[in-house]
Motif scaffolding. Structure first.
Motif, PDB file in Angstrom:
ATOM      1  N   LYS A  36       0.826  -1.204   0.000  1.00 22.35           N
ATOM      2  CA  LYS A  36       0.000   0.000   0.000  1.00 22.35           C
ATOM      3  C   LYS A  36       0.864   1.258   0.000  1.00 22.35           C
ATOM      4  N   LEU A  37       1.908   1.267   0.829  1.00 18.91           N
ATOM      5  CA  LEU A  37       2.812   2.423   0.862  1.00 18.91           C
ATOM      6  C   LEU A  37       3.494   2.629  -0.484  1.00 18.91           C
ATOM      7  N   GLU A  38       3.928   1.536  -1.110  1.00 20.00           N
ATOM      8  CA  GLU A  38       4.561   1.639  -2.424  1.00 20.00           C
ATOM      9  C   GLU A  38       3.588   2.206  -3.453  1.00 20.00           C
ATOM     10  N   LEU A  39       2.346   1.740  -3.415  1.00 24.48           N
ATOM     11  CA  LEU A  39       1.337   2.257  -4.343  1.00 24.48           C
ATOM     12  C   LEU A  39       1.038   3.729  -4.085  1.00 24.48           C
ATOM     13  N   GLN A  40       0.992   4.120  -2.817  1.00 24.89           N
ATOM     14  CA  GLN A  40       0.747   5.532  -2.500  1.00 24.89           C
ATOM     15  C   GLN A  40       1.876   6.403  -3.036  1.00 24.89           C
ATOM     16  N   LYS A  41       3.112   5.932  -2.934  1.00 27.75           N
ATOM     17  CA  LYS A  41       4.243   6.688  -3.485  1.00 27.75           C
ATOM     18  C   LYS A  41       4.132   6.803  -4.998  1.00 27.75           C
ATOM     19  N   LYS A  42       3.751   5.708  -5.659  1.00 27.71           N
ATOM     20  CA  LYS A  42       3.602   5.739  -7.116  1.00 27.71           C
ATOM     21  C   LYS A  42       2.479   6.679  -7.536  1.00 27.71           C
ATOM     22  N   ILE A  43       1.392   6.682  -6.773  1.00 28.46           N
ATOM     23  CA  ILE A  43       0.272   7.582  -7.068  1.00 28.46           C
ATOM     24  C   ILE A  43       0.714   9.031  -6.906  1.00 28.46           C
ATOM     25  N   GLU A  44       1.444   9.319  -5.849  1.00 33.98           N
ATOM     26  CA  GLU A  44       1.924  10.679  -5.617  1.00 33.98           C
ATOM     27  C   GLU A  44       2.855  11.124  -6.737  1.00 33.98           C
ATOM     28  N   THR A  45       3.766  10.241  -7.127  1.00 32.85           N
ATOM     29  CA  THR A  45       4.694  10.559  -8.214  1.00 32.85           C
ATOM     30  C   THR A  45       3.938  10.814  -9.510  1.00 32.85           C
ATOM     31  N   ALA A  46       2.995   9.944  -9.818  1.00 35.55           N
ATOM     32  CA  ALA A  46       2.226  10.095 -11.054  1.00 35.55           C
ATOM     33  C   ALA A  46       1.404  11.386 -11.047  1.00 35.55           C
ATOM     34  N   SER A  47       0.850  11.728  -9.902  1.00 33.06           N
ATOM     35  CA  SER A  47       0.018  12.935  -9.843  1.00 33.06           C
ATOM     36  C   SER A  47       0.855  14.204  -9.979  1.00 33.06           C
ATOM     37  N   GLN A  48       2.137  14.129  -9.682  1.00 34.77           N
ATOM     38  CA  GLN A  48       3.004  15.301  -9.780  1.00 34.77           C
ATOM     39  C   GLN A  48       3.812  15.335 -11.078  1.00 34.77           C
ATOM     40  N   SER A  49       3.696  14.304 -11.912  1.00 36.39           N
ATOM     41  CA  SER A  49       4.544  14.205 -13.092  1.00 36.39           C
ATOM     42  C   SER A  49       4.319  15.352 -14.087  1.00 36.39           C
ATOM     43  N   SER A  50       3.087  15.770 -14.297  1.00 34.87           N
ATOM     44  CA  SER A  50       2.831  16.868 -15.242  1.00 34.87           C
ATOM     45  C   SER A  50       3.478  18.164 -14.763  1.00 34.87           C
ATOM     46  N   LYS A  51       3.347  18.413 -13.476  1.00 37.62           N
ATOM     47  CA  LYS A  51       3.958  19.632 -12.917  1.00 37.62           C
ATOM     48  C   LYS A  51       5.483  19.570 -13.045  1.00 37.62           C
ATOM     49  N   ARG A  52       6.046  18.407 -12.753  1.00 40.30           N
ATOM     50  CA  ARG A  52       7.499  18.277 -12.873  1.00 40.30           C
ATOM     51  C   ARG A  52       7.947  18.424 -14.321  1.00 40.30           C
ATOM     52  N   ALA A  53       7.185  17.861 -15.243  1.00 43.09           N
ATOM     53  CA  ALA A  53       7.546  17.988 -16.661  1.00 43.09           C
ATOM     54  C   ALA A  53       7.562  19.460 -17.079  1.00 43.09           C
ATOM     55  N   GLU A  54       6.596  20.229 -16.599  1.00 43.92           N
ATOM     56  CA  GLU A  54       6.564  21.659 -16.909  1.00 43.92           C
ATOM     57  C   GLU A  54       7.781  22.381 -16.335  1.00 43.92           C
ATOM     58  N   GLU A  55       8.253  21.946 -15.177  1.00 40.80           N
ATOM     59  CA  GLU A  55       9.374  22.600 -14.502  1.00 40.80           C
ATOM     60  C   GLU A  55      10.734  22.082 -14.966  1.00 40.80           C
ATOM     61  N   PHE A  56      10.748  21.044 -15.804  1.00 41.22           N
ATOM     62  CA  PHE A  56      12.005  20.408 -16.210  1.00 41.22           C
ATOM     63  C   PHE A  56      12.903  21.376 -16.965  1.00 41.22           C
ATOM     64  N   ARG A  57      14.155  21.440 -16.525  1.00 39.42           N
ATOM     65  CA  ARG A  57      15.189  22.198 -17.231  1.00 39.42           C
ATOM     66  C   ARG A  57      16.086  21.169 -17.917  1.00 39.42           C
ATOM     67  N   PRO A  58      16.137  21.154 -19.240  1.00 41.18           N
ATOM     68  CA  PRO A  58      16.906  20.136 -19.954  1.00 41.18           C
ATOM     69  C   PRO A  58      18.410  20.271 -19.798  1.00 41.18           C
ATOM     70  N   LYS A  59      18.862  21.428 -19.361  1.00 46.84           N
ATOM     71  CA  LYS A  59      20.302  21.658 -19.312  1.00 46.84           C
ATOM     72  C   LYS A  59      20.692  22.351 -18.016  1.00 46.84           C
ATOM     73  N   SER A  60      21.854  21.940 -17.504  1.00 45.95           N
ATOM     74  CA  SER A  60      22.450  22.610 -16.348  1.00 45.95           C
ATOM     75  C   SER A  60      23.876  22.950 -16.748  1.00 45.95           C
ATOM     76  N   GLY A  61      24.122  24.233 -16.963  1.00 47.67           N
ATOM     77  CA  GLY A  61      25.437  24.621 -17.489  1.00 47.67           C
ATOM     78  C   GLY A  61      25.588  24.061 -18.895  1.00 47.67           C
ATOM     79  N   ILE A  62      26.636  23.252 -19.099  1.00 44.03           N
ATOM     80  CA  ILE A  62      26.834  22.641 -20.422  1.00 44.03           C
ATOM     81  C   ILE A  62      26.309  21.210 -20.486  1.00 44.03           C
ATOM     82  N   ASP A  63      25.805  20.707 -19.366  1.00 37.30           N
ATOM     83  CA  ASP A  63      25.356  19.314 -19.295  1.00 37.30           C
ATOM     84  C   ASP A  63      23.846  19.195 -19.505  1.00 37.30           C
ATOM     85  N   TYR A  64      23.469  18.152 -20.238  1.00 38.07           N
ATOM     86  CA  TYR A  64      22.056  17.831 -20.401  1.00 38.07           C
ATOM     87  C   TYR A  64      21.604  16.981 -19.216  1.00 38.07           C
TER      88      TYR A  64
END
Length: 104
Positions: A36-64
């Motif tokens: 149940k705890l593992e599923l709750q973590k997966k649900i939380e991650t999935a529910s935040q994935s769109s927000k994280r995708a919007e915030e994703f920075r593809p590059k840090s300095g010269i590194d991808y």
């Protein structure tokens, strides 16, 4: 042996059997609670994935950076270029091992 003694022995044997089943049931319940705890973590991650995708920075300095590590774990992980025999640029994440083939 008297009937009373025999009945008492049966009752004790039944109690022993029940106690053994109780331990199995408790163990099964602990497994279910872990799942149940593992599923709750997966649900939380999935529910935040769109927000994280919007915030994703593809590059840090010269590194991808790895989009999978960011979206799934909110972690900045470097992508390393790997040799390619095609016209595409290939990158591998050092953390999760994901590979990405990208057009230059």
């Amino acid at each position: 042996m008297s009937i009373e003694v025999q009945l008492k022995q049966l009752a004790l044997a039944m109690a022993t059997d029940t106690a053994m089943r109780l331990n199995v049931l408790r163990s099964q319940l602990q497994d279910i609670e872990r799942q149940k705890l593992e599923l709750q973590k997966k649900i939380e991650t999935a529910s935040q994935s769109s927000k994280r995708a919007e915030e994703f920075r593809p590059k840090s300095g010269i590194d991808y950076l790895c989009p999978r590590c960011w979206v799934q774990h909110c972690r900045n992980s470097l992508l390393r270029p790997i040799p390619s025999t095609t016209r595409q640029d290939i990158f591998r994440c050092g953390s999760c091992g994901a590979e990405f083939s990208l057009d230059p």
